[in-house]
Design a protein around this motif. Sequence first.
Motif, PDB file in Angstrom:
ATOM      1  N   GLN A  42       0.840  -1.410   0.057  1.00 19.34           N
ATOM      2  CA  GLN A  42       0.048  -0.012  -0.055  1.00 19.34           C
ATOM      3  C   GLN A  42       0.786   1.365   0.121  1.00 19.34           C
ATOM      4  O   GLN A  42       0.672   2.168  -0.660  1.00 19.34           O
ATOM      5  CB  GLN A  42      -1.002  -0.082   1.317  1.00 19.34           C
ATOM      6  CG  GLN A  42      -2.042  -1.092   1.209  1.00 19.34           C
ATOM      7  CD  GLN A  42      -2.966  -1.099   2.342  1.00 19.34           C
ATOM      8  OE1 GLN A  42      -2.396  -1.022   3.347  1.00 19.34           O
ATOM      9  NE2 GLN A  42      -4.270  -1.016   2.118  1.00 19.34           N
ATOM     10  N   LYS A  43       2.043   1.237   0.768  1.00 19.86           N
ATOM     11  CA  LYS A  43       3.006   2.469   0.809  1.00 19.86           C
ATOM     12  C   LYS A  43       3.343   2.646  -0.530  1.00 19.86           C
ATOM     13  O   LYS A  43       3.645   3.706  -0.939  1.00 19.86           O
ATOM     14  CB  LYS A  43       3.913   2.251   1.730  1.00 19.86           C
ATOM     15  CG  LYS A  43       4.788   3.464   2.061  1.00 19.86           C
ATOM     16  CD  LYS A  43       5.876   3.046   3.163  1.00 19.86           C
ATOM     17  CE  LYS A  43       6.760   4.330   3.424  1.00 19.86           C
ATOM     18  NZ  LYS A  43       7.849   4.012   4.448  1.00 19.86           N
ATOM     19  N   GLN A  44       3.914   1.545  -1.427  1.00 19.68           N
ATOM     20  CA  GLN A  44       4.461   1.734  -2.474  1.00 19.68           C
ATOM     21  C   GLN A  44       3.275   2.142  -3.705  1.00 19.68           C
ATOM     22  O   GLN A  44       3.779   2.988  -4.520  1.00 19.68           O
ATOM     23  CB  GLN A  44       4.847   0.385  -3.266  1.00 19.68           C
ATOM     24  CG  GLN A  44       6.185  -0.061  -2.437  1.00 19.68           C
ATOM     25  CD  GLN A  44       6.619  -1.368  -2.984  1.00 19.68           C
ATOM     26  OE1 GLN A  44       6.155  -1.934  -3.980  1.00 19.68           O
ATOM     27  NE2 GLN A  44       7.637  -1.952  -2.366  1.00 19.68           N
ATOM     28  N   LEU A  45       2.147   1.928  -3.498  1.00 17.90           N
ATOM     29  CA  LEU A  45       1.018   2.376  -4.234  1.00 17.90           C
ATOM     30  C   LEU A  45       0.763   3.738  -3.937  1.00 17.90           C
ATOM     31  O   LEU A  45       0.578   4.653  -5.091  1.00 17.90           O
ATOM     32  CB  LEU A  45      -0.191   1.717  -4.071  1.00 17.90           C
ATOM     33  CG  LEU A  45      -0.229  -0.034  -4.639  1.00 17.90           C
ATOM     34  CD1 LEU A  45      -1.579  -0.572  -3.942  1.00 17.90           C
ATOM     35  CD2 LEU A  45      -0.152   0.046  -6.011  1.00 17.90           C
ATOM     36  N   GLN A  46       0.995   4.130  -2.890  1.00 22.25           N
ATOM     37  CA  GLN A  46       0.735   5.796  -2.463  1.00 22.25           C
ATOM     38  C   GLN A  46       1.825   6.577  -3.083  1.00 22.25           C
ATOM     39  O   GLN A  46       1.860   7.808  -3.644  1.00 22.25           O
ATOM     40  CB  GLN A  46       0.479   5.738  -1.182  1.00 22.25           C
ATOM     41  CG  GLN A  46      -0.538   5.367  -0.352  1.00 22.25           C
ATOM     42  CD  GLN A  46      -0.577   5.363   1.064  1.00 22.25           C
ATOM     43  OE1 GLN A  46       0.361   5.943   1.589  1.00 22.25           O
ATOM     44  NE2 GLN A  46      -1.900   5.132   1.590  1.00 22.25           N
ATOM     45  N   GLU A  47       3.153   5.882  -3.079  1.00 24.19           N
ATOM     46  CA  GLU A  47       4.180   6.632  -3.362  1.00 24.19           C
ATOM     47  C   GLU A  47       4.138   6.731  -5.013  1.00 24.19           C
ATOM     48  O   GLU A  47       4.524   7.659  -5.792  1.00 24.19           O
ATOM     49  CB  GLU A  47       5.779   5.878  -3.236  1.00 24.19           C
ATOM     50  CG  GLU A  47       5.801   5.934  -1.694  1.00 24.19           C
ATOM     51  CD  GLU A  47       7.024   5.189  -1.607  1.00 24.19           C
ATOM     52  OE1 GLU A  47       7.645   4.700  -2.202  1.00 24.19           O
ATOM     53  OE2 GLU A  47       7.356   5.409  -0.145  1.00 24.19           O
TER      54      GLU A  47
END
Length: 431
Positions: A196-201
Amino acid sequence: MKVKRYVVNAVPEALPMIRTDLGLDAVILNTKEIRVGGFLGMFGKKKMEVIAAVDTNTSKQSTPVRSKPVQSRPAAAAISPHPAARSESSAALGESESYTPPPAIAAVQRADTSSIPLEVPKLNTASVEAKAPSKDRQAKEKELLDEILEMKKWVLQISKQQHMEALPAPLQELHDRLLEQEVGEQWIERLIETIQKQLQEDEEKTIERESAWRMAKAILIEWLQDFQGEGIHPDTRVVHFVGPTGVGKTTSIAKLAAEQTLKAGRKVGFITSDTYRIAAVDQLRTYATILNVPLEVVFSPAEVSRAFKQLEDRELIFMDTAGRNFRNELYVSEVNSLLQTDSQSETYLVLSLTGKYRDMATVAEHFAKYDVGRVVFTKQDETNAYGAILNLALEQGLKPAYIAYGQTVPDDITPFRTDSYVEQLLGDWND
């Protein structure tokens, strides 16, 4: 008759209140445990309800005495004055030596007590009143703490469920897949949070199933990059094998010995201390005959030096140990006494992937105290769940050295490869 109800922490607390409010002629009619307060039936505090009464026609003059409560469901119990107190009271009132008890007390005295099985012991109310409140308070504090912890656990569980329901469908499927593989919850949550963090970035609002699998694979390979299997080092002279019963230690030794003999061309020898299991020595002797390598049997740590001396011309020695209940740390220490050697050595813990992860973790934790950090996982072909390998690597830092997946010697064993393991763990994204 005057009746009054008291709610106290313990029965002894009610005695002075009864004497003050109703006098020494009071009778305890009933006592029972109740719950007071709380919220929606929870967190209620335990209390004692005491019902007392006094006959208003009796004299109220009496001398303070020590009394005891007697509980009886169908009949009332009385607080009876001490004989010495009766004489003092009679003298004070100017009465004769004969004592006429109040009606309620006289009724109890006239009752047939032959059917009562046990006599109620006399209570030292002074000590009980001093000690009971402290113990009772501690018990209530513990009970309240347990209820709070249970409520916290319940709230966290609901919060996790709500969080999972809010995840995109591909991440929910990834979560379910890893649960089926028996991966620990903490690692699943950490993996999904990283995705999820990578998707936000990357400012991606949606994710496809293929993308979720691809990102999960890359993250898991990164986590396991330091756990790539290296095999037996060329400079190693002694390789010890330890592990519980029935995990395949002897078969694994035969596979690796055949690999070192046929592929690496090294001169191999066997030592076994597995004299507990019936035919264990014969099994390893059969493999030794097939591979044309010498075998030495030891029955105690004192014989290990002698066995090594007999095999001093061997380039590589495989040592088999007895399978025991290594959830018991005593057995672990016994086996460790056999592993002391001056030569460069490696020790492999052998675990079956068909076992319970909790038992595997306990055994691994005991051996980790003796610097056993490499694992041979066996019977991969007998299970579809491989999460235990990931759990042990991330939780205890154990390096998976080899994966065995059959009975064929020497073919059904291979060094651990991170990429192929992760593919097996995640499965095909199209499935």
